[in-house]
Enzyme design. Structure first.
Site, short mmCIF file in Angstrom:
data_model
loop_
_atom_site.label_atom_id
_atom_site.label_comp_id
_atom_site.label_asym_id
_atom_site.label_seq_id
_atom_site.Cartn_x
_atom_site.Cartn_y
_atom_site.Cartn_z
N GLY A 152 112.67 68.84 88.30
CA GLY A 152 111.92 67.75 87.69
C GLY A 152 112.44 66.43 88.21
O GLY A 152 111.99 65.92 89.23
N SER A 153 113.46 65.89 87.53
CA SER A 153 114.05 64.63 87.99
C SER A 153 114.57 64.79 89.41
O SER A 153 114.50 63.87 90.22
CB SER A 153 115.22 64.23 87.07
OG SER A 153 114.76 64.11 85.75
N GLU A 206 106.67 60.82 85.00
CA GLU A 206 106.81 59.98 86.19
C GLU A 206 108.17 59.29 86.26
O GLU A 206 108.27 58.11 86.57
CB GLU A 206 105.64 58.99 86.28
CG GLU A 206 104.36 59.75 86.54
CD GLU A 206 103.14 58.88 86.68
OE1 GLU A 206 103.18 57.91 87.43
OE2 GLU A 206 102.12 59.20 86.05
N GLY A 254 101.00 67.61 92.16
CA GLY A 254 101.91 68.68 91.77
C GLY A 254 103.28 68.48 92.37
O GLY A 254 103.52 68.85 93.53
N GLY A 266 103.89 53.59 55.82
CA GLY A 266 104.42 54.46 54.76
C GLY A 266 103.89 55.87 54.89
O GLY A 266 103.64 56.36 56.00
N GLY A 267 103.67 56.52 53.75
CA GLY A 267 103.22 57.91 53.74
C GLY A 267 101.90 58.10 54.46
O GLY A 267 101.70 59.09 55.17
N GLU A 281 116.15 57.65 82.01
CA GLU A 281 117.45 57.75 82.69
C GLU A 281 117.27 57.54 84.19
O GLU A 281 118.03 56.79 84.83
CB GLU A 281 118.10 59.12 82.41
CG GLU A 281 118.54 59.34 80.97
CD GLU A 281 117.39 59.62 79.99
OE1 GLU A 281 116.26 59.84 80.44
OE2 GLU A 281 117.64 59.59 78.77
C1 FAD Z 1 102.58 65.50 79.45
C2 FAD Z 1 103.24 65.62 80.79
C3 FAD Z 1 102.51 65.41 81.94
C4 FAD Z 1 103.10 65.56 83.19
N1 FAD Z 1 102.34 65.43 84.32
C5 FAD Z 1 102.89 65.72 85.53
C6 FAD Z 1 102.09 65.68 86.70
O1 FAD Z 1 100.89 65.37 86.65
N2 FAD Z 1 102.66 66.02 87.89
C7 FAD Z 1 103.97 66.35 87.98
O2 FAD Z 1 104.43 66.65 89.07
N3 FAD Z 1 104.77 66.35 86.88
C8 FAD Z 1 104.25 66.06 85.66
N4 FAD Z 1 105.06 66.09 84.54
C9 FAD Z 1 106.44 66.41 84.68
C10 FAD Z 1 107.37 65.20 84.51
O3 FAD Z 1 107.24 64.33 85.60
C11 FAD Z 1 108.80 65.72 84.34
O4 FAD Z 1 108.85 66.36 83.09
C12 FAD Z 1 109.82 64.62 84.41
O5 FAD Z 1 109.91 64.08 85.70
C13 FAD Z 1 111.22 65.11 84.00
O6 FAD Z 1 111.57 66.29 84.66
P1 FAD Z 1 112.06 67.56 83.82
O7 FAD Z 1 111.08 67.81 82.77
O8 FAD Z 1 112.34 68.64 84.78
O9 FAD Z 1 113.40 67.10 83.14
P2 FAD Z 1 114.87 67.19 83.76
O10 FAD Z 1 114.87 66.64 85.11
O11 FAD Z 1 115.38 68.56 83.55
O12 FAD Z 1 115.63 66.20 82.81
C14 FAD Z 1 116.14 66.53 81.52
C15 FAD Z 1 116.94 65.37 80.99
O13 FAD Z 1 118.06 65.14 81.85
C16 FAD Z 1 118.06 63.83 82.31
N5 FAD Z 1 118.59 63.79 83.68
C17 FAD Z 1 118.19 64.53 84.74
N6 FAD Z 1 118.88 64.19 85.83
C18 FAD Z 1 119.76 63.24 85.45
C19 FAD Z 1 120.77 62.50 86.12
N7 FAD Z 1 120.99 62.63 87.42
N8 FAD Z 1 121.47 61.59 85.42
C20 FAD Z 1 121.23 61.42 84.10
N9 FAD Z 1 120.30 62.09 83.42
C21 FAD Z 1 119.58 63.00 84.07
C22 FAD Z 1 116.64 63.40 82.26
O14 FAD Z 1 116.51 62.00 82.22
C23 FAD Z 1 116.19 64.07 80.99
O15 FAD Z 1 116.57 63.30 79.90
C24 FAD Z 1 104.49 65.90 83.29
C25 FAD Z 1 105.23 66.06 82.13
C26 FAD Z 1 104.63 65.94 80.89
C27 FAD Z 1 105.47 66.16 79.67
#
Ligand code: FAD
Lengths: 266, 381
Positions: B131-132, B366, B124, B342-343, B370
């Site tokens: 996120g990022s 993960e 988690g 195709g379709g 970007e």
């Molecule tokens: C199916 C699925 C399973 C997952 N499983 C897990 C899990 O088991 N454990 C867990 O902890 N998380 C999990 N996640 C979460 C996943 O790791 C995050 O969604 C991912 O790291 C991106 O974070 P965010 O969604 O907050 O996007 P954001 O960080 O909000 O990013 C949005 C966009 O902005 C871009 N961006 C952000 N910062 C920058 C920057 N500094 N420069 C340029 N571009 C930027 C990103 O690349 C992206 O395109 C899961 C997600 C999904 C969809």
């Protein structure tokens, strides 16, 4: 309990038919390089039969295979499934044999192994489908054989074998040592386990040559053949479709049944 | 340089391919439609020893190397990327942190059941507001006597509700460092702990058979000894876990792309238009050639990252390259695969449509593409 399983490496019989061609001039099979070698599926079932007895009673399983072209990750699969030892018969003199010379070499190898209660073979190898080697080994060793097993149980120095017959199965009791050929009705062989694969990596197969078996080159391989292949060809298959015309489904059914009976299919 | 796989790698590939084709392929469309986690298949993977593949034998693992791990994921994703992701998260995110930083007691308690597949593992990290930018998390854990008290929310957590038993490694803020920055720590929370709730499964674009849920912690108490490794090491640990997870995701991309290539090639040979097979049109040949080139390259960099990792060499840059490249290749391969079909490719019954939906996660989870490029740029000489 000591068990020996004879296995053969063959081109994957599940490969598309187009990968198998016949070179009419030389009378040889030409197999596409994309076809993976596998253990003949009936032989995997023979391994499974031995493993089930090992699960129930303990014991040792020795896998025996003849063929110079054995690929390690293929031929070691029975070890990864749970067998204990692998002996490969590899010698130019042993190559190119027929059912007789193959049984001859395997029987000598089994004599050299010495101790055994049960020998298992697949009902036939999935390449040539001759189905002779198992019975041949039993004959040469002078032990009883039961063919087409679908279930094998052992108690009090005897094996009780369910043997597949066209309309069911029969139950046969046989004294040990004995040779049993295994049919696909035995059920799916188990998967190898990761642990098995990792452990198998460290097991070096024992390799025996014709000299190790104490057999003359003239008795085995090509030289020892007692049969000769006269012709190898792909049968031409013709498909013809005949439509049954009728006014009602019931009538169509009846006409179809009559046709099938005429063709001796019913 | 030697591009030969070892005997055990080939045997493992055979095993997983065989298993995936016999046990997974027949249910892949069904679990995609229903969103059911395929517990039966996962149990069988556990019995074969595959869920503990890289862990030491003394903890129920298989003692195999990272290349074997990549092959496992590749072959699963070739048939069902959802299952592949579940296994990847279970091993890389659930078990691996325990294997790296767990005490012998923690490993006995949790790594063994994880390795045997009796328990599903997860991590988690992500939160609604972070996120990022992982540092932005706000879930807290405070020591109260001999217990950690956890409060906060996590989202999109893979395997959070999968199987009957599970645990999550939670990244938390455990205080403030002397320099005023946040102190992060990872704490192990078994599912079923009071105060730890998991949501219903989230509905997703693809990867339906993979279990994704949100977590909430409300005064959730776990014993002090559930801290993973050192207090304050959490952020570093999380980045290290993601490093390793990266070639895992890359391997999923390779497997998914390989499936798209095989299916499209077969279809192009069988489907006739204008009196000849699609394959006889150069445009289609070029599409297939491009997919083939990309799959091959994606596999090479993925295996390279895996080998660097198992040899104990730095591999962060290569893992990021593999992740970004293989995931983007997968998205393209699936798109072109649908196009070649195709379709029919757009119909749910065609596996390509499933791969097309599944592929997109690979450029996000993960670490997004970007973020990977940022990591790569930082490591350029
Ligand atoms: C199916 C699925 C399973 C997952 N499983 C897990 C899990 O088991 N454990 C867990 O902890 N998380 C999990 N996640 C979460 C996943 O790791 C995050 O969604 C991912 O790291 C991106 O974070 P965010 O969604 O907050 O996007 P954001 O960080 O909000 O990013 C949005 C966009 O902005 C871009 N961006 C952000 N910062 C920058 C920057 N500094 N420069 C340029 N571009 C930027 C990103 O690349 C992206 O395109 C899961 C997600 C999904 C969809």
């Amino acid at each position: 309990m000591n068990m020996i399983v004879c296995v053969k490496q063959v081109p994957d019989p599940e490969a598309p038919p187009a990968s198998f061609q016949v070179d009419a001039a030389s009378g040889r099979m030409v197999i596409a390089p994309s076809v993976n070698p596998v253990i003949s599926p009936f032989d995997e079932q023979a391994v499974e039969a031995a493993l089930r007895l090992k699960d129930a009673h303990g014991g040792k399983i020795t896998v025996l295979s003849l063929g110079k072209d054995a690929v390690p990750h293929v031929i070691k699969k029975p070890l990864a499934m749970g067998a204990d030892e692998l002996i490969l018969l590899q010698d130019d003199a042993l190559e190119g044999g027929d059912s007789w010379s193959t049984a001859f070499a395997l029987a000598h190898a089994i004599k050299k192994i010495g101790q055994y209660d049960l020998i298992f073979c697949g009902r036939q190898a999935a390449d040539w489908d001759a189905g002779q080697v198992g019975s041949g080994i039993a004959e040469l060793l002078g032990v009883p054989s039961v063919t087409l097993a679908r279930k094998v149980e052992v108690s009090d120095g005897k094996a009780v074998v369910e043997r597949v017959v066209p309309d069911g199965y029969e139950v046969v009791e046989v004294s040990l040592p004995a040779l049993i050929t295994v049919s696909n009705e035995l059920g799916e062989p188990r998967y190898p386990t990761l642990r098995g694969i990792m452990a198998t990596k460290k097991i070096e197969p024992i390799v025996w040559t014709a000299a190790d078996l104490g057999v003359e080159a003239s008795q085995c391989g090509v030289a020892g053949r007692r049969t000769r292949l006269l012709k190898l060809f792909k049968p031409v298959k013709e498909g013809r479709c005949q439509l049954i015309q009728a006014d009602s489904p019931a009538e169509a059914g009846e006409k179809l049944a009559l046709k099938l009976r005429e063709a001796k299919l019913l | 340089m030697n591009f030969e796989l070892g005997e055990e790698h080939i045997a493992l590939r055979r095993l997983v391919r065989d298993f995936a084709e016999k046990e997974v392929a027949p249910i892949a469309a069904e679990v995609d439609a229903s969103g059911q986690f395929p517990e039966g298949v996962v149990t069988k993977l556990g019995e074969l020893g595959l869920l503990g593949l890289p862990f030491p034998e003394e903890y129920g693992g298989g003692g195999a190397d990272e290349l074997s791990y990549a092959i496992l994921l590749e072959e699963l994703a070739r048939v069902d990327c959802g299952l592949g992701l579940s296994v990847e998260a279970h091993i890389s995110l659930g078990g691996s942190p325990l294997n790296r930083w767990g005490t012998p007691e923690q490993k006995r308690r949790w790594l063994i059941p994880l390795a045997q597949g009796r328990m599903m593992g997860s991590i988690g990290l992500t939160e609604p507001e972070a996120g990022s930018d992982l540092g932005g998390i706000s879930t807290t854990a405070a020591l109260d006597g001999d217990e950690w008290v956890i409060n906060g929310n996590k989202c999109f957590i893979t395997n959070a509700g999968a199987g009957s038993h599970g645990l999550v490694n939670v990244l938390t803020v455990t205080g403030q460092r002397e320099d005023g920055r946040k102190e992060y720590s990872i704490i192990i929370v078994p599912r079923g702990t009071p105060g730890y709730e998991v949501s219903e499964p989230r509905q997703k674009l693809g990867l339906h058979s993979s279990d994704t849920r949100d977590l909430s912690f409300t005064d959730c108490r776990v014993p002090r000894e559930n801290l993973l490794g050192e207090r304050g090491a959490g952020y570093r640990q999380a980045l290290a876990v993601l490093d390793e997870g990266r070639f895992g995701i890359a391997a999923l991309g390779v497997g998914l792309s390989q499936a798209c290539l095989e299916l499209s090639l077969q279809y192009a040979r069988e489907r006739k238009q204008f009196g000849k097979p699609l394959f006889d049109f150069q445009v289609i040949q070029f599409k297939l050639a491009d997919i083939a080139i990309n799959v091959e390259l994606a596999r090479l960099i993925t295996y390279k990252a895996a080998v660097l990792c198992q040899e104990g060499k730095p591999y962060t840059k290569e893992a990021a390259m593999a992740k970004v490249f293989a995931s983007e290749v997968a998205v393209r391969a699936a798109e072109e695969g649908v196009q070649i079909h195709g379709g029919y490719g757009y119909m749910s019954e065609c596996p390509l449509s499933r791969f097309y939906r599944d592929a997109k996660l690979l450029t996000i989870g993960e670490g997004t593409s970007e973020v990977q490029r940022m990591v790569i740029a930082r490591h350029l000489p």
